[in-house]
Design a protein around this motif. Structure first.
Motif, short mmCIF file in Angstrom:
data_model
loop_
_atom_site.label_atom_id
_atom_site.label_comp_id
_atom_site.label_asym_id
_atom_site.label_seq_id
_atom_site.Cartn_x
_atom_site.Cartn_y
_atom_site.Cartn_z
N LYS A 3 -19.33 -42.88 26.24
CA LYS A 3 -20.04 -44.07 26.61
C LYS A 3 -20.33 -44.65 25.23
O LYS A 3 -20.56 -46.03 25.25
CB LYS A 3 -21.34 -43.91 27.35
N SER A 4 -20.55 -44.12 24.13
CA SER A 4 -21.02 -44.72 22.99
C SER A 4 -19.69 -45.44 22.22
O SER A 4 -18.76 -44.76 22.21
CB SER A 4 -21.71 -43.90 21.91
N GLY A 5 -19.87 -46.64 21.96
CA GLY A 5 -18.73 -47.36 21.51
C GLY A 5 -18.66 -47.32 20.00
O GLY A 5 -19.26 -46.82 19.50
N THR A 6 -17.62 -47.90 19.64
CA THR A 6 -17.26 -48.00 18.08
C THR A 6 -17.74 -49.05 17.62
O THR A 6 -17.69 -49.20 16.23
CB THR A 6 -15.99 -47.78 17.96
N ALA A 7 -18.14 -50.14 18.34
CA ALA A 7 -18.58 -51.49 17.80
C ALA A 7 -19.94 -51.17 17.20
O ALA A 7 -20.87 -50.68 17.90
CB ALA A 7 -18.78 -52.51 18.92
N LYS A 8 -20.11 -51.88 15.98
CA LYS A 8 -21.16 -51.79 15.23
C LYS A 8 -22.18 -52.86 15.35
O LYS A 8 -23.29 -52.98 15.23
CB LYS A 8 -21.08 -51.53 13.74
N TYR A 9 -21.56 -54.06 15.63
CA TYR A 9 -22.08 -55.26 15.50
C TYR A 9 -22.13 -56.01 17.06
O TYR A 9 -21.25 -55.62 17.72
CB TYR A 9 -21.49 -56.31 14.61
N GLN A 10 -23.13 -56.58 17.06
CA GLN A 10 -23.00 -57.44 18.70
C GLN A 10 -21.90 -58.30 18.91
O GLN A 10 -21.22 -58.36 19.94
CB GLN A 10 -24.20 -58.36 18.63
N TRP A 11 -21.32 -58.91 17.92
CA TRP A 11 -20.11 -59.72 17.94
C TRP A 11 -18.80 -58.82 18.53
O TRP A 11 -18.28 -59.18 19.45
CB TRP A 11 -19.52 -60.35 16.76
N GLN A 12 -18.80 -57.59 17.82
CA GLN A 12 -17.78 -56.60 18.33
C GLN A 12 -17.94 -55.95 19.64
O GLN A 12 -16.96 -55.96 20.48
CB GLN A 12 -17.85 -55.41 17.21
N ASN A 69 -16.83 -62.17 9.25
CA ASN A 69 -15.93 -61.28 8.48
C ASN A 69 -16.84 -59.81 7.84
O ASN A 69 -17.57 -59.81 7.15
CB ASN A 69 -15.45 -61.93 7.40
N PHE A 70 -16.85 -58.94 8.95
CA PHE A 70 -17.63 -57.70 8.79
C PHE A 70 -17.17 -56.94 7.66
O PHE A 70 -16.05 -56.73 7.51
CB PHE A 70 -18.09 -56.86 10.16
N PRO A 71 -18.20 -56.14 6.88
CA PRO A 71 -17.57 -55.18 6.02
C PRO A 71 -16.98 -53.94 6.68
O PRO A 71 -17.27 -53.53 7.62
CB PRO A 71 -18.91 -54.91 5.23
N GLN A 72 -15.59 -53.59 5.98
CA GLN A 72 -15.18 -52.74 6.37
C GLN A 72 -15.66 -51.18 6.00
O GLN A 72 -16.39 -50.99 4.72
CB GLN A 72 -13.83 -52.50 5.97
N THR A 73 -15.70 -50.34 6.88
CA THR A 73 -16.53 -48.78 6.66
C THR A 73 -15.33 -48.16 5.64
O THR A 73 -14.29 -48.43 5.90
CB THR A 73 -16.86 -48.34 7.87
N SER A 74 -16.04 -47.46 4.72
CA SER A 74 -15.05 -46.76 3.96
C SER A 74 -14.71 -45.54 4.59
O SER A 74 -14.97 -45.20 5.58
CB SER A 74 -15.91 -46.18 2.78
N GLU A 75 -13.38 -45.12 4.09
CA GLU A 75 -13.05 -43.69 4.59
C GLU A 75 -13.89 -42.49 4.61
O GLU A 75 -14.01 -41.74 5.63
CB GLU A 75 -11.74 -43.45 3.91
N VAL A 76 -14.86 -42.47 3.68
CA VAL A 76 -15.68 -41.35 3.47
C VAL A 76 -16.74 -41.47 4.75
O VAL A 76 -16.89 -40.54 5.26
CB VAL A 76 -16.71 -41.43 2.08
N GLU A 77 -17.36 -42.66 5.03
CA GLU A 77 -18.06 -43.04 6.23
C GLU A 77 -17.42 -42.54 7.51
O GLU A 77 -17.89 -42.02 8.35
CB GLU A 77 -18.47 -44.59 6.04
N ALA A 78 -16.12 -43.07 7.57
CA ALA A 78 -15.54 -42.83 8.80
C ALA A 78 -15.19 -41.20 9.07
O ALA A 78 -15.44 -40.82 9.94
CB ALA A 78 -14.08 -43.54 8.75
N ALA A 79 -14.89 -40.44 7.73
CA ALA A 79 -14.86 -39.13 8.02
C ALA A 79 -16.31 -38.36 8.24
O ALA A 79 -16.27 -37.59 9.11
CB ALA A 79 -14.28 -38.31 6.61
N ALA A 80 -17.18 -38.97 7.68
CA ALA A 80 -18.66 -38.39 8.21
C ALA A 80 -18.82 -38.72 9.50
O ALA A 80 -19.52 -37.80 10.07
CB ALA A 80 -19.62 -39.20 7.14
#
Length: 150
Positions: A55-64, A20-31
């Motif tokens: 080519k750069s994906g949106t996945a932050k974690y290996q699981w994703q 259960n990965f932490p969700q990125t905040s809208e501020v981080e997404a906007a940044a």
């Protein structure tokens, strides 16, 4: 392989199973969105339509990353064992290469780990010779060669 397997283990320890990965905040997404905007005088390769950006994906974690390959959580869990990577991916690679028309003698496998003891002993011999000649040194990255084993 070992690094990815370790990441999966760590993610299961830190975030549970399934994680259960932490969700990125809208501020981080906007940044993050503004980072991809082309800026005058900057390198064009960093624009949002560049090959690098594509080519750069949106996945932050290996699981994703593994989920993006279409794997189920139960299947991904098995990849925490580094040897499972060697069971899972080589047949897929061979199938892909055959579909591309590559003609190879597939009777011999050249996986450079202890899964293939004959080739592994050859690789170990090479590393020992290179170490004796001062051509390689101990580092901090994962390698197949281990000073403890030789």
């Amino acid at each position: 392989i070992k690094a990815c397997a370790d990441k999966l283990k760590r993610e299961m320890e830190d975030f549970g199973y399934p994680p259960n990965f932490p969700q990125t905040s809208e501020v981080e997404a906007a940044a993050n969105n503004t980072k991809n905007e082309p800026v005058e005088g900057k390198d064009k390769a960093k624009g949002k339509k560049s090959k690098v950006a594509a080519k750069s994906g949106t996945a932050k974690y290996q699981w994703q990353i593994m989920q993006s390959l279409g794997l189920s959580d139960e299947e991904i869990r098995k990849f925490a064992d580094a040897s499972y990577w060697l069971e899972y991916f080589p047949p897929l690679t061979v199938a892909d290469l055959k579909r591309m028309g590559l003609h190879v003698d597939w009777r011999r496998s050249f996986i450079t780990t202890d899964v293939n003891p004959y080739y592994d002993s050859f690789v170990r011999w090479q590393f020992i010779r290179l170490r004796e000649r001062g051509k390689i040194q101990y580092g901090k990255r994962y390698t197949i060669f281990s000073v403890k084993d030789n």
